[in-house]
Structure formats: structure tokens, C-alpha cells
Design a protein around this motif. Structure first.
Motif, PDB file in Angstrom:
ATOM      1  N   GLY A  46      43.859  49.375  54.007  1.00 22.10           N
ATOM      2  CA  GLY A  46      44.420  50.717  54.025  1.00 22.10           C
ATOM      3  C   GLY A  46      43.838  51.592  52.932  1.00 22.10           C
ATOM      4  N   GLY A  47      43.214  50.984  51.939  1.00 27.48           N
ATOM      5  CA  GLY A  47      42.583  51.724  50.855  1.00 27.48           C
ATOM      6  C   GLY A  47      41.072  51.705  50.960  1.00 27.48           C
ATOM      7  N   GLY A  48      40.572  51.172  52.071  1.00 26.26           N
ATOM      8  CA  GLY A  48      39.136  51.139  52.288  1.00 26.26           C
ATOM      9  C   GLY A  48      38.455  49.878  51.810  1.00 26.26           C
ATOM     10  N   TYR A  49      39.214  48.929  51.270  1.00 22.12           N
ATOM     11  CA  TYR A  49      38.651  47.661  50.807  1.00 22.12           C
ATOM     12  C   TYR A  49      38.982  46.558  51.803  1.00 22.12           C
ATOM     13  CZ  TYR A  49      38.142  49.714  46.152  1.00 22.12           C
ATOM     14  OH  TYR A  49      37.785  50.507  45.088  1.00 22.12           O
ATOM     15  N   LEU A  50      38.064  45.592  51.950  1.00 27.68           N
ATOM     16  CA  LEU A  50      38.364  44.418  52.762  1.00 27.68           C
ATOM     17  C   LEU A  50      39.206  43.461  51.923  1.00 27.68           C
ATOM     18  CD1 LEU A  50      34.951  43.666  54.503  1.00 27.68           C
ATOM     19  CD2 LEU A  50      36.995  44.694  55.504  1.00 27.68           C
ATOM     20  N   GLN A  51      40.248  42.943  52.554  1.00 23.61           N
ATOM     21  CA  GLN A  51      41.177  42.049  51.868  1.00 23.61           C
ATOM     22  C   GLN A  51      41.497  40.898  52.806  1.00 23.61           C
ATOM     23  OE1 GLN A  51      44.617  43.821  49.746  1.00 23.61           O
ATOM     24  NE2 GLN A  51      45.812  42.798  51.303  1.00 23.61           N
ATOM     25  N   THR A  52      41.663  39.705  52.259  1.00 20.85           N
ATOM     26  CA  THR A  52      42.019  38.567  53.097  1.00 20.85           C
ATOM     27  C   THR A  52      43.235  37.863  52.519  1.00 20.85           C
ATOM     28  OG1 THR A  52      41.142  36.660  54.292  1.00 20.85           O
ATOM     29  CG2 THR A  52      40.531  36.834  51.975  1.00 20.85           C
ATOM     30  N   ARG A  53      43.978  37.245  53.392  1.00 18.43           N
ATOM     31  CA  ARG A  53      45.157  36.485  52.974  1.00 18.43           C
ATOM     32  C   ARG A  53      44.757  35.014  52.891  1.00 18.43           C
ATOM     33  NH1 ARG A  53      51.180  36.248  55.587  1.00 18.43           N
ATOM     34  NH2 ARG A  53      51.992  34.959  53.928  1.00 18.43           N
ATOM     35  N   TYR A  54      45.113  34.414  51.769  1.00 20.62           N
ATOM     36  CA  TYR A  54      44.794  33.011  51.560  1.00 20.62           C
ATOM     37  C   TYR A  54      45.882  32.392  50.699  1.00 20.62           C
ATOM     38  CZ  TYR A  54      42.300  28.849  49.964  1.00 20.62           C
ATOM     39  OH  TYR A  54      41.954  27.571  49.682  1.00 20.62           O
ATOM     40  N   LYS A  55      46.510  31.334  51.220  1.00 20.90           N
ATOM     41  CA  LYS A  55      47.563  30.607  50.510  1.00 20.90           C
ATOM     42  C   LYS A  55      48.633  31.536  49.917  1.00 20.90           C
ATOM     43  CE  LYS A  55      45.453  26.272  49.555  1.00 20.90           C
ATOM     44  NZ  LYS A  55      45.340  25.187  48.625  1.00 20.90           N
ATOM     45  N   LYS A  56      49.243  32.333  50.756  1.00 24.33           N
ATOM     46  CA  LYS A  56      50.347  33.226  50.400  1.00 24.33           C
ATOM     47  C   LYS A  56      49.965  34.326  49.415  1.00 24.33           C
ATOM     48  CE  LYS A  56      53.796  29.667  51.176  1.00 24.33           C
ATOM     49  NZ  LYS A  56      54.889  28.897  50.641  1.00 24.33           N
ATOM     50  N   GLY A  57      48.679  34.550  49.241  1.00 20.55           N
ATOM     51  CA  GLY A  57      48.218  35.623  48.365  1.00 20.55           C
ATOM     52  C   GLY A  57      47.202  36.488  49.080  1.00 20.55           C
ATOM     53  N   PHE A  58      47.042  37.718  48.612  1.00 20.54           N
ATOM     54  CA  PHE A  58      46.044  38.622  49.166  1.00 20.54           C
ATOM     55  C   PHE A  58      44.944  38.801  48.131  1.00 20.54           C
ATOM     56  CE2 PHE A  58      49.722  39.641  51.726  1.00 20.54           C
ATOM     57  CZ  PHE A  58      49.162  39.777  52.987  1.00 20.54           C
ATOM     58  N   TYR A  59      43.696  38.727  48.586  1.00 21.86           N
ATOM     59  CA  TYR A  59      42.547  38.824  47.685  1.00 21.86           C
ATOM     60  C   TYR A  59      41.533  39.808  48.252  1.00 21.86           C
ATOM     61  CZ  TYR A  59      44.535  34.544  45.825  1.00 21.86           C
ATOM     62  OH  TYR A  59      45.396  33.622  45.280  1.00 21.86           O
ATOM     63  N   LEU A  60      40.960  40.636  47.383  1.00 23.21           N
ATOM     64  CA  LEU A  60      39.899  41.538  47.798  1.00 23.21           C
ATOM     65  C   LEU A  60      38.647  40.716  48.090  1.00 23.21           C
ATOM     66  CD1 LEU A  60      40.302  44.473  45.258  1.00 23.21           C
ATOM     67  CD2 LEU A  60      40.971  44.435  47.662  1.00 23.21           C
ATOM     68  N   CYS A  61      38.021  40.980  49.219  1.00 23.79           N
ATOM     69  CA  CYS A  61      36.829  40.224  49.614  1.00 23.79           C
ATOM     70  C   CYS A  61      35.676  40.452  48.637  1.00 23.79           C
ATOM     71  CB  CYS A  61      36.405  40.591  51.033  1.00 23.79           C
ATOM     72  SG  CYS A  61      37.557  39.950  52.275  1.00 23.79           S
ATOM     73  N   SER A  62      35.611  41.613  48.014  1.00 24.17           N
ATOM     74  CA  SER A  62      34.545  41.863  47.038  1.00 24.17           C
ATOM     75  C   SER A  62      34.678  40.923  45.845  1.00 24.17           C
ATOM     76  CB  SER A  62      34.567  43.317  46.563  1.00 24.17           C
ATOM     77  OG  SER A  62      35.843  43.675  46.062  1.00 24.17           O
ATOM     78  N   ARG A  63      35.911  40.641  45.414  1.00 27.85           N
ATOM     79  CA  ARG A  63      36.131  39.712  44.302  1.00 27.85           C
ATOM     80  C   ARG A  63      35.788  38.281  44.719  1.00 27.85           C
ATOM     81  NH1 ARG A  63      38.491  41.777  40.084  1.00 27.85           N
ATOM     82  NH2 ARG A  63      39.432  39.868  39.329  1.00 27.85           N
ATOM     83  N   LEU A  64      36.181  37.916  45.936  1.00 26.07           N
ATOM     84  CA  LEU A  64      35.856  36.581  46.437  1.00 26.07           C
ATOM     85  C   LEU A  64      34.338  36.405  46.548  1.00 26.07           C
ATOM     86  CD1 LEU A  64      38.477  36.113  49.313  1.00 26.07           C
ATOM     87  CD2 LEU A  64      38.485  35.029  47.063  1.00 26.07           C
ATOM     88  N   ALA A  65      33.666  37.412  47.082  1.00 22.32           N
ATOM     89  CA  ALA A  65      32.213  37.333  47.251  1.00 22.32           C
ATOM     90  C   ALA A  65      31.524  37.170  45.897  1.00 22.32           C
ATOM     91  CB  ALA A  65      31.695  38.579  47.963  1.00 22.32           C
ATOM     92  N   TYR A  66      31.929  37.969  44.925  1.00 19.98           N
ATOM     93  CA  TYR A  66      31.324  37.888  43.595  1.00 19.98           C
ATOM     94  C   TYR A  66      31.551  36.500  42.995  1.00 19.98           C
ATOM     95  CZ  TYR A  66      29.731  39.237  38.993  1.00 19.98           C
ATOM     96  OH  TYR A  66      29.024  39.303  37.816  1.00 19.98           O
ATOM     97  N   TYR A  67      32.765  36.008  43.134  1.00 20.35           N
ATOM     98  CA  TYR A  67      33.127  34.700  42.569  1.00 20.35           C
ATOM     99  C   TYR A  67      32.371  33.557  43.253  1.00 20.35           C
ATOM    100  CZ  TYR A  67      36.389  31.042  40.882  1.00 20.35           C
ATOM    101  OH  TYR A  67      36.962  29.938  40.301  1.00 20.35           O
ATOM    102  N   ILE A  68      32.325  33.584  44.583  1.00 25.77           N
ATOM    103  CA  ILE A  68      31.637  32.527  45.326  1.00 25.77           C
ATOM    104  C   ILE A  68      30.146  32.518  44.991  1.00 25.77           C
ATOM    105  CG2 ILE A  68      30.927  31.782  47.641  1.00 25.77           C
ATOM    106  CD1 ILE A  68      33.752  32.739  48.605  1.00 25.77           C
ATOM    107  N   TYR A  69      29.538  33.691  44.892  1.00 23.44           N
ATOM    108  CA  TYR A  69      28.100  33.771  44.639  1.00 23.44           C
ATOM    109  C   TYR A  69      27.738  33.428  43.187  1.00 23.44           C
ATOM    110  CZ  TYR A  69      23.297  35.451  44.748  1.00 23.44           C
ATOM    111  OH  TYR A  69      21.933  35.530  44.659  1.00 23.44           O
ATOM    112  N   HIS A  70      28.444  34.048  42.233  1.00 19.07           N
ATOM    113  CA  HIS A  70      28.096  33.888  40.818  1.00 19.07           C
ATOM    114  C   HIS A  70      28.835  32.736  40.134  1.00 19.07           C
ATOM    115  CE1 HIS A  70      25.525  37.394  40.501  1.00 19.07           C
ATOM    116  NE2 HIS A  70      26.439  38.120  41.110  1.00 19.07           N
ATOM    117  N   GLY A  71      29.946  32.285  40.725  1.00 19.47           N
ATOM    118  CA  GLY A  71      30.724  31.214  40.113  1.00 19.47           C
ATOM    119  C   GLY A  71      31.533  31.666  38.920  1.00 19.47           C
ATOM    120  N   VAL A  72      31.727  32.980  38.790  1.00 25.27           N
ATOM    121  CA  VAL A  72      32.477  33.548  37.669  1.00 25.27           C
ATOM    122  C   VAL A  72      33.632  34.381  38.218  1.00 25.27           C
ATOM    123  CG1 VAL A  72      32.343  35.093  35.671  1.00 25.27           C
ATOM    124  CG2 VAL A  72      30.387  33.662  36.264  1.00 25.27           C
TER     125      VAL A  72
END
Length: 171
Positions: A46-72
Motif C-alpha cells: 500500500g506504500g509502494g514497497y513489496l512486503q512478504t509475510r513470514y512466520k507471523k511477521g511482515f518483512y520488506l522484500c528489499s530488506r530480505l533481498a539485501y540480507y540474503i545477498y550480502h549476508g548482513v
């Protein structure tokens, strides 16, 4: 803005597959019955960001992508979209930024009438005015007879105050 810590990296890599060239995150493992393996993770929040639900929490896909790629885990930092497109999660478009640096990269306001951020027509003076806000302070850059001169002065100030975080697409 504070974000909650992301789940452990190994756990995320077990459930998600991230393609850094396309920016798409897909499900590798079903966390619940609603998810299909191979389906893209993330919906517009609703704010223009992609977000996914995982284990009862909502996470921005940009944060997940950065974390998965860089490991940070970005933690207190924000993940900035270089080109301003919040749906573009390609790794070359993502970078860590402070809240202020992320604001430097904002697009043109709906209320803007000059077509350039930080440049407006001053009715009383009958001239163009250029200004820039940085470090919580608005700096007056001057009055100009020509709009192009005001724009040029604003662009030079963006280089000085914003550096690499200045908006690139308005130029």
C-alpha cells in the motif's frame, strides 16, 4: 525508523530464493498452506514497497533481498532504492542508507509546480528561488531571474550536500 531483526540467514535461504539480476524473491519451501513453491514472495503493502509475510511477521522484500545477498542484516539502516522505484529490488539498485540519506533520494512532490525539487517561483520578488534542506536546516541558495540558473544552483548544492544519494532521474 527501527526495524525488527530479520530471521536467521540460513533459515531465510532455506525458504526463499533471490535472483539479484531481476530482484525477484520466490518461495523455495512452504511456510504454510497459502504459499505455493515457485511463487513470487511479496505484495505491494500500500506504500509502494513489496512486503512478504513470514512466520507471523511482515518483512520488506528489499530488506530480505539485501540480507540474503550480502549476508548482513540492515538493522537500524534503511535499504534505499537508488532509482527511486520501490518495487525494483535488483541488488544493483539497493544500498544501505541512513534515514536522512534516504530522504535525499525522494522524488518530486505532487505539489511541486516548477518541475524541479528545491526550485519555486517567488511571487512577491517575481524571481525563481532555489533552496535545499540538509541536516535539518533549509538553506536559501538565492533568487534568480532565469529558472535555469536556479536549477543549476540547486543541482550544484545537491552534489555538495547529498553526494551519491542525490536524486538522479530529475536531471
Amino acid at each position: 525508523m527501527r526495524f525488527k531483526p530479520l530471521p536467521p540467514l540460513e533459515e531465510l535461504k532455506e525458504h526463499f530464493d533471490y535472483n539479484p539480476d531481476t530482484g525477484i524473491i520466490i518461495w523455495k519451501k512452504k511456510p504454510d498452506r497459502r504459499v505455493k513453491i515457485g511463487e513470487a514472495a511479496g505484495r505491494d503493502n500500500g506504500g509502494g514497497y513489496l512486503q512478504t509475510r513470514y512466520k507471523k511477521g511482515f518483512y520488506l522484500c528489499s530488506r530480505l533481498a539485501y540480507y540474503i545477498y550480502h549476508g548482513v542484516d540492515p538493522l537500524q539502516k534503511q535499504v534505499d532504492h537508488r532509482n527511486g522505484n520501490r518495487l525494483d529490488n535488483r541488488i544493483k539498485n539497493l544500498r544501505l542508507a541512513t534515514g536522512q540519506q534516504n530522504c535525499f533520494n525522494q522524488g518530486l512532490s505532487k505539489r511541486n509546480t516548477s518541475g524541479v525539487t528545491g526550485v519555486r517561483w517567488a511571487k512577491r520578488e517575481k524571481k525563481w528561488i532555489a533552496y535545499i534542506t540538509a541536516n535539518g536546516k533549509t538553506n536559501h541558495l538565492g533568487y534568480f531571474i532565469n529558472k535555469e540558473d536556479a536549477i543549476q544552483t540547486r543541482r550544484e548544492a545537491e552534489v555538495k550536500y547529498f553526494g551519491d544519494f542525490r536524486r538522479q532521474d530529475e536531471q
